[in-house]
Motif scaffolding. Structure first.
Motif, PDB file in Angstrom:
ATOM      1  N   PHE A 106       0.849  -1.192   0.000  1.00  0.00           N
ATOM      2  CA  PHE A 106       0.000   0.000   0.000  1.00  0.00           C
ATOM      3  C   PHE A 106       0.883   1.239   0.000  1.00  0.00           C
ATOM      4  O   PHE A 106       1.822   1.345   0.785  1.00  0.00           O
ATOM      5  N   VAL A 107       0.577   2.171  -0.916  1.00  0.00           N
ATOM      6  CA  VAL A 107       1.279   3.450  -0.981  1.00  0.00           C
ATOM      7  C   VAL A 107       0.251   4.522  -0.633  1.00  0.00           C
ATOM      8  O   VAL A 107      -0.674   4.777  -1.396  1.00  0.00           O
ATOM      9  N   SER A 108       0.397   5.122   0.545  1.00  0.00           N
ATOM     10  CA  SER A 108      -0.523   6.149   1.013  1.00  0.00           C
ATOM     11  C   SER A 108      -0.401   7.406   0.160  1.00  0.00           C
ATOM     12  O   SER A 108       0.648   7.672  -0.425  1.00  0.00           O
ATOM     13  N   ASN A 109      -1.484   8.209   0.118  1.00  0.00           N
ATOM     14  CA  ASN A 109      -1.421   9.446  -0.651  1.00  0.00           C
ATOM     15  C   ASN A 109      -0.415  10.430  -0.048  1.00  0.00           C
ATOM     16  O   ASN A 109       0.046  11.340  -0.718  1.00  0.00           O
ATOM     17  N   HIS A 110      -0.024  10.235   1.224  1.00  0.00           N
ATOM     18  CA  HIS A 110       1.005  11.067   1.841  1.00  0.00           C
ATOM     19  C   HIS A 110       2.408  10.676   1.369  1.00  0.00           C
ATOM     20  O   HIS A 110       3.350  11.446   1.550  1.00  0.00           O
ATOM     21  N   LEU A 111       2.535   9.484   0.793  1.00  0.00           N
ATOM     22  CA  LEU A 111       3.826   9.005   0.304  1.00  0.00           C
ATOM     23  C   LEU A 111       3.915   9.053  -1.222  1.00  0.00           C
ATOM     24  O   LEU A 111       4.754   8.401  -1.827  1.00  0.00           O
ATOM     25  N   ILE A 112       2.997   9.822  -1.824  1.00  0.00           N
ATOM     26  CA  ILE A 112       3.006  10.083  -3.263  1.00  0.00           C
ATOM     27  C   ILE A 112       3.436  11.543  -3.438  1.00  0.00           C
ATOM     28  O   ILE A 112       3.015  12.404  -2.665  1.00  0.00           O
ATOM     29  N   PRO A 113       4.288  11.856  -4.416  1.00  0.00           N
ATOM     30  CA  PRO A 113       4.750  13.240  -4.583  1.00  0.00           C
ATOM     31  C   PRO A 113       3.591  14.239  -4.652  1.00  0.00           C
ATOM     32  O   PRO A 113       2.508  13.925  -5.151  1.00  0.00           O
ATOM     33  N   GLY A 114       3.844  15.458  -4.157  1.00  0.00           N
ATOM     34  CA  GLY A 114       2.806  16.485  -4.074  1.00  0.00           C
ATOM     35  C   GLY A 114       2.251  16.924  -5.414  1.00  0.00           C
ATOM     36  O   GLY A 114       1.103  17.375  -5.488  1.00  0.00           O
ATOM     37  N   ASP A 115       3.037  16.815  -6.486  1.00  0.00           N
ATOM     38  CA  ASP A 115       2.546  17.245  -7.797  1.00  0.00           C
ATOM     39  C   ASP A 115       1.602  16.225  -8.441  1.00  0.00           C
ATOM     40  O   ASP A 115       0.925  16.539  -9.415  1.00  0.00           O
ATOM     41  N   ILE A 116       1.530  15.028  -7.894  1.00  0.00           N
ATOM     42  CA  ILE A 116       0.619  14.001  -8.411  1.00  0.00           C
ATOM     43  C   ILE A 116      -0.616  14.011  -7.522  1.00  0.00           C
ATOM     44  O   ILE A 116      -0.563  13.656  -6.353  1.00  0.00           O
ATOM     45  N   LYS A 117      -1.758  14.433  -8.071  1.00  0.00           N
ATOM     46  CA  LYS A 117      -2.998  14.632  -7.316  1.00  0.00           C
ATOM     47  C   LYS A 117      -4.037  13.572  -7.665  1.00  0.00           C
ATOM     48  O   LYS A 117      -4.054  13.030  -8.761  1.00  0.00           O
ATOM     49  N   TRP A 118      -4.927  13.322  -6.729  1.00  0.00           N
ATOM     50  CA  TRP A 118      -6.055  12.403  -6.910  1.00  0.00           C
ATOM     51  C   TRP A 118      -7.080  13.068  -7.825  1.00  0.00           C
ATOM     52  O   TRP A 118      -7.470  14.215  -7.612  1.00  0.00           O
ATOM     53  N   ASP A 119      -7.512  12.356  -8.859  1.00  0.00           N
ATOM     54  CA  ASP A 119      -8.522  12.849  -9.796  1.00  0.00           C
ATOM     55  C   ASP A 119      -9.712  11.899  -9.781  1.00  0.00           C
ATOM     56  O   ASP A 119      -9.724  10.906 -10.510  1.00  0.00           O
ATOM     57  N   PRO A 120     -10.730  12.170  -8.948  1.00  0.00           N
ATOM     58  CA  PRO A 120     -11.873  11.258  -8.850  1.00  0.00           C
ATOM     59  C   PRO A 120     -12.786  11.302 -10.071  1.00  0.00           C
ATOM     60  O   PRO A 120     -13.585  10.390 -10.289  1.00  0.00           O
ATOM     61  N   ASN A 121     -12.707  12.359 -10.886  1.00  0.00           N
ATOM     62  CA  ASN A 121     -13.594  12.495 -12.049  1.00  0.00           C
ATOM     63  C   ASN A 121     -13.088  11.739 -13.263  1.00  0.00           C
ATOM     64  O   ASN A 121     -13.819  11.583 -14.233  1.00  0.00           O
ATOM     65  N   ALA A 122     -11.852  11.294 -13.221  1.00  0.00           N
ATOM     66  CA  ALA A 122     -11.294  10.552 -14.361  1.00  0.00           C
ATOM     67  C   ALA A 122     -11.891   9.147 -14.390  1.00  0.00           C
ATOM     68  O   ALA A 122     -12.347   8.616 -13.393  1.00  0.00           O
TER      69      ALA A 122
END
Length: 169
Positions: A106-122
């Motif tokens: 599991f890779v938490s969203n806190h351990l993903i670079p800040g420039d890569i954002k979650w896109d729920p509409n995709a």
């Protein structure tokens, strides 16, 4: 990291299998029982050879015999700090689940670079930097293992892609 371990297993055998091919049967049974399993500390990838099969010992009160088989096996033991390649199995707003062979990570969203954002509409849902980096189901990632957790017959890991040379491949 991969290792060559010398291991031991006790196999019980019903009398119907006694005969001139008992050693061949024990070797086949060892392969079926052991290859691809997790001990909680490591995964047994491949049995190289069974180099010592003891004489059978009849178990008192039953007709079965016990054989002690010594064998060499290639095992994979994931370590904290190890860099591995993974395939994303699912993505949600909390982070990314990926598989490194048999090991779920599991890779938490806190351990993903800040420039890569979650896109729920995709469609499908994904993490993206609106450029060339897209993390969705089936994406190949390079992950650094932050920690591992062991249970009796399974393992689980936490990973990060927040460092240099980590992320999508």
């Amino acid at each position: 990291m991969y290792f060559l371990y010398e291991l031991e297993r006790v196999i019980t055998l019903h009398p119907s299998f006694f005969g001139p091919r008992v050693k061949e049967y024990l070797t086949n049974r060892l392969l079926e029982d052991v290859e691809g399993t997790c001990t909680g500390q490591y995964y047994i990838i491949c049995v190289m050879d069974a180099y010592d099969i003891s004489e059978g010992r009849v178990v008192p009160g039953s007709a079965v015999a016990e054989y002690t088989v010594h064998y060499r096996a290639v095992v994979w033991r994931p370590f904290k700090g190890e860099t591995v390649d993974a395939i994303v199995s699912s993505v949600n707003r909390m982070g990314v689940f990926a598989d490194v062979g048999p090991l779920p990570v599991f890779v938490s969203n806190h351990l993903i670079p800040g420039d890569i954002k979650w896109d729920p509409n995709a469609t499908p849902p994904q993490y993206t930097d609106n450029g060339d980096q897209v993390i969705e189901k089936g994406t190949h990632l390079r992950i650094k293992l932050i920690g591992t957790r062991s249970d009796v017959g399974s393992m689980f890991a936490i990973g990060s892609i927040k460092e240099d040379f980590l992320g999508t491949l």
